[in-house]
Scaffold this active site. Structure first.
Site, mmCIF file in Angstrom:
data_model
loop_
_atom_site.group_PDB
_atom_site.id
_atom_site.type_symbol
_atom_site.label_atom_id
_atom_site.label_comp_id
_atom_site.label_asym_id
_atom_site.label_seq_id
_atom_site.Cartn_x
_atom_site.Cartn_y
_atom_site.Cartn_z
ATOM 1 N N LEU A 56 56.206 23.815 60.960
ATOM 2 C CA LEU A 56 56.308 23.709 62.420
ATOM 3 C C LEU A 56 56.773 22.315 62.790
ATOM 4 C CD1 LEU A 56 55.630 24.902 65.307
ATOM 5 C CD2 LEU A 56 53.460 23.648 65.098
ATOM 6 N N ASP A 69 55.139 19.052 60.973
ATOM 7 C CA ASP A 69 55.979 17.846 60.973
ATOM 8 C C ASP A 69 55.824 17.106 62.300
ATOM 9 O OD1 ASP A 69 58.536 16.391 59.740
ATOM 10 O OD2 ASP A 69 58.915 16.701 61.882
ATOM 11 N N TYR A 126 57.460 10.722 68.223
ATOM 12 C CA TYR A 126 57.113 11.903 69.015
ATOM 13 C C TYR A 126 55.911 11.620 69.917
ATOM 14 C CZ TYR A 126 59.934 14.394 65.506
ATOM 15 O OH TYR A 126 60.929 14.806 64.666
ATOM 16 N N LYS A 145 56.790 10.337 60.265
ATOM 17 C CA LYS A 145 57.880 9.388 60.054
ATOM 18 C C LYS A 145 57.576 8.092 60.786
ATOM 19 C CE LYS A 145 60.428 12.756 61.768
ATOM 20 N NZ LYS A 145 59.661 13.976 61.429
ATOM 21 N N HIS A 152 62.402 7.202 59.410
ATOM 22 C CA HIS A 152 63.016 8.090 60.401
ATOM 23 C C HIS A 152 64.544 8.084 60.317
ATOM 24 C CE1 HIS A 152 61.779 10.246 64.285
ATOM 25 N NE2 HIS A 152 62.998 10.633 63.992
#
Length: 488
Positions: free
Chosen positions: A240, A266, A271, A296, A327
């Site tokens: 996901l 993930d 985010y 990340k 990233h």
């Protein structure tokens, strides 16, 4: 009386000879300094094999390193909690080593055990011969681990003594393991001889895992199959993605996904939802060790990577991270990656990799680091197929994962209405999204589609009851526009 005296003399000579020939790391021991080796460090490319060894003067270590190089295995140096000194190994005195060997119940404490012992299938177990036997510290190692069903291949180093019964004497300490007959090697044993020995063991070493072919037949709707990363850990091929999921929506999405069978989640620092992802995993009711969590760190964190990693660990609050990626390329990316390597050795990160690295970037990056990335996460979808990059990365023994598998921001609608994909989907009674995800998997590309809709989640992990034909794969390949939907 003469016979008794002769017997005593012969006994003393026997002990002296035994002590002399047992000095197998480097003779004479007292003339060699104890090297400053790093204990408990695991490095290597074949995560299913571990070479665990005890070495005081470097000879066993040298053989162990050659074995690891031949098999692609990780290595782990067994170190005593109280290090052995040269005086401890002076066999002509009442030294520590003699006292331990004379006591079958002696178990010298060791500093640590390998992280994730259960992920290894084959163990090469190396040690010098002390008084015709394995040092008691090897007994400590075997008794502290669970070797049920594992294969153990012992080897010893010696200038004159043989392996003798030293390996058989260890069998009772790991009775549920499969023991392969051991072998003795001198310190100057040629690597070619080691290669010949290993090739005759009839053991398969997966040093060249084919990441272009996934075991899709092992999957079923609601349960994605896994692949073994070069770190030795298993990772589901469907996960996901949580980009744009925040707050309670993120928490509930993670919990819903896990309830539907997802076992890979993930996230990323950028985010802004690592706290919520961690909470969702903890509240899912599924044991932590069954969930594979990837995150990340961002280029603006590379200058102080330790702080970035600690922040991630704190926010997720899951004890460890299964996979951490850079990233995308940026200033100090090698510095940041090397910091992640240190956390791997400490057991706080299990696997590491990179994102948005293409042929030039990955080829320049790998020679600068110690642990090869286990995975590269790139933009991949039918309109941007990365046709040259994907096989290049896979041929390096690195898994490929697709972000934006269903098209980039603002482009997903066009892709999901593509006439070719629509026709193929209708033929199989599937959605276009399912066809795209299945196409990725059949190319050996891991997928992490994002969604907060449980119906879509269920759809995304229900792609193991059909297969695209070669003709259909070719038709989708012809859709490639080299149309990248993000800037990196």
């Amino acid at each position: 009386m003469k016979i008794k005296m002769l017997s005593m003399i012969m006994s003393m000579l026997s002990l002296t000879a035994c002590a002399s020939c047992a000095t197998t790391d480097d003779d004479p021991i007292t003339e060699n300094p104890i090297p400053d080796l790093t204990p408990g460090t695991e490095t290597g490319k074949n995560g299913s094999v571990l070479v665990a060894y005890f070495s005081c003067t470097g000879t066993t270590e040298s053989i162990a390193e050659d074995i690891a190089d031949i098999t692609g295995a990780s290595t782990f140096r067994i170190e005593a909690e109280v290090p052995y000194t040269a005086a401890d190994l002076d066999y002509n005195s009442d030294c520590r080593a003699n006292r331990e060997q004379n006591n079958p119940k002696a178990r010298p404490a060791i500093k640590s055990m390998p992280d994730g012992l259960d992920r290894y299938d084959v163990f090469f177990l190396g040690y010098p011969i002390w008084w015709g036997d394995a040092p008691r510290i090897i007994s400590t190692f075997l008794e502290r681990g669970d070797f049920k069903g594992k294969t153990i291949v012992p080897f010893c180093t010696s200038h004159s003594s043989g392996l003798g019964s030293s390996d058989r004497n260890l069998h009772s300490l790991a009775p549920d393991a499969v023991w392969i007959p051991g072998r003795r090697f001198a310190g100057n044993t040629a690597k070619t001889e080691l290669e010949k020995w290993i090739s005759g063991l009839d053991i398969k070493f997966d040093t060249d895992m084919d990441y272009s072919k996934f075991p899709l037949s092992e999957g079923k709707n609601g349960k994605a199959p896994t692949i073994r990363l070069s770190s030795g850990y298993d990772m589901p091929v469907v996960g996901l993605g949580t980009y744009s999921l925040t707050g309670d929506v993120c928490v509930n999405s993670v919990k819903s996904a896990i309830s539907l069978g997802f076992r890979k989640i993930d996230t990323a620092h950028m985010y802004g939802n690592e706290v919520e992802v961690g909470r969702g995993v903890r509240e899912s009711g599924v044991p932590r060790e069954e969930i594979f969590v990837a995150t990340k760190i961002y280029p603006n964190q590379y200058g102080n990577p330790e702080a970035a990693i600690e922040e991630c660990l704190r926010k997720l609050d899951l004890g460890y991270v299964d996979l951490m990626l850079l990233h995308h390329p940026g200033t100090n990316d090698v510095k940041a990656y090397k910091a992640m390597e240190r956390y791997v050795r400490e057991g706080k990160i299990r696997s590491i990799g990179v994102s948005c690295y293409y042929i030039k970037e990955i080829d320049e990056f790998i020679p600068q680091v110690d642990i090869k990335p286990v995975l590269v996460q790139n933009e991949v979808h039918p309109y941007y197929q990365d046709t040259d990059v994907v096989p290049h990365i896979q041929n390096l023994g690195i898994a490929v994962e697709a972000w934006y598998p269903l098209g980039g921001r603002g482009h997903q609608k066009e892709l999901l209405n593509d006439p070719v994909l629509t026709e193929i989907a209708m033929r199989h009674g599937k959605s276009v999204a399912q066809v795209i995800l299945r196409w990725d998997l059949q190319r050996g590309v891991v997928v992490i589609p994002g969604s907060s809709n449980p119906d879509h989640m269920k759809e995304n992990i229900s792609i193991f009851d059909f297969e695209l034909s070669d003709e259909e794969m070719a038709r989708i390949a012809a859709l490639n526009r080299n149309e990248k939907h993000d800037w990196y």
